[in-house]
Design a protein around this motif. Structure first.
Motif, PDB file in Angstrom:
ATOM      1  N   PHE A  38     -33.476  24.390  14.117  1.00  0.00           N
ATOM      2  CA  PHE A  38     -33.019  23.006  13.987  1.00  0.00           C
ATOM      3  C   PHE A  38     -33.467  22.382  12.667  1.00  0.00           C
ATOM      4  O   PHE A  38     -32.774  21.520  12.115  1.00  0.00           O
ATOM      5  N   GLY A  43     -30.906  19.264  12.489  1.00  0.00           N
ATOM      6  CA  GLY A  43     -30.496  18.843  13.826  1.00  0.00           C
ATOM      7  C   GLY A  43     -31.687  18.463  14.677  1.00  0.00           C
ATOM      8  O   GLY A  43     -32.834  18.778  14.352  1.00  0.00           O
ATOM      9  N   ALA A  45     -33.343  18.240  18.779  1.00  0.00           N
ATOM     10  CA  ALA A  45     -33.286  18.843  20.103  1.00  0.00           C
ATOM     11  C   ALA A  45     -34.237  18.104  21.032  1.00  0.00           C
ATOM     12  O   ALA A  45     -35.025  17.248  20.601  1.00  0.00           O
ATOM     13  N   HIS A  69     -38.121  15.507  17.139  1.00  0.00           N
ATOM     14  CA  HIS A  69     -37.445  15.916  18.363  1.00  0.00           C
ATOM     15  C   HIS A  69     -37.999  15.099  19.530  1.00  0.00           C
ATOM     16  O   HIS A  69     -39.005  14.408  19.394  1.00  0.00           O
ATOM     17  N   VAL A 186     -25.635  26.909  17.515  1.00  0.00           N
ATOM     18  CA  VAL A 186     -25.889  25.786  16.608  1.00  0.00           C
ATOM     19  C   VAL A 186     -24.924  25.829  15.430  1.00  0.00           C
ATOM     20  O   VAL A 186     -24.330  24.813  15.041  1.00  0.00           O
TER      21      VAL A 186
END
Length: 208
Positions: A38, A43, A45, A69, A186
């Protein structure tokens, strides 16, 4: 009076957002591998952590928080909650609630019951914590059974859409297949124009 059970397996949103979630950590090998995936794509999570594992690996918890996160409550010891009395059930949630606050400085907002084992009695305890209860669309991926990378990918791919919540595991046993499957998924969702967001970000988008 029974309490209404509301478990989010997805949320209704017009935005191209997907939430990847990971249960049963933190784990000293697989949680960092997930974080790397990630981190490489910027990104986010969500990690539903077990309290006793958080106590064992506080540095990994700190790393999850440092990278923005989200951490949710997944009980202290991963029991079947419906087999506990309400006092023991509350203790499982309270201990993990407290250690999340201690290690992160934030109050957890979300909860996932181990084994998706849930009923009205458990729900009445959970409601006292003001948690949103989180399910997932892809339990059929059964990544915890090591069914093969392609199985995990194909079963999860079937459930990807706006507001999807996907379930994976970074704790309890060999999670190498999960890591490889998530790496591929992903890249696929990013190529399809989705954002990778936390559960709370996903819920917020639906409540606007």
């Amino acid at each position: 009076m029974s309490s209404q059970i509301n478990i989010y397996h997805s949320v209704h949103t017009a935005l191209k957002m997907v939430a990847f979630t990971f249960d049963d950590g933190p784990n000293p090998q697989y949680t960092p591998e997930v974080l790397d995936i990630f981190n490489e794509c910027n990104g986010k999570a969500t990690f539903f952590m077990i309290g006793e594992k958080m106590k064992e690996y506080p540095d990994i918890v700190s790393d999850v928080v440092l990278k923005d996160h989200e951490i949710g409550n997944h009980t202290w010891s991963h029991p079947m909650l419906t087999q506990l009395n309400q006092e023991k059930c509350r203790e499982e949630l309270e201990l993990t609630h407290s250690i999340i606050m201690e290690l992160t400085g934030s109050t957890p907002a979300i909860f996932r019951p181990p084994f998706f084992d849930y009923n009205e009695e458990v729900n009445s305890v959970v409601m006292d914590f003001n948690y949103d209860v989180i399910g997932a669309l892809n339990p059929d991926a059964t990544d915890w059974e090591m069914p093969g990378v392609e199985h995990i990918i194909s079963k999860s791919r079937n459930h990807i859409g706006n507001g999807s919540i996907l379930l994976f595991h970074d704790g309890f046993g060999d999670r190498s297949q999960t890591v490889e499957a998530v790496r591929t998924l992903v890249q696929e969702v990013l190529s399809d124009g989705y954002q990778l967001v936390t559960i709370s970000e996903l819920l917020k988008s639906a409540r606007k």
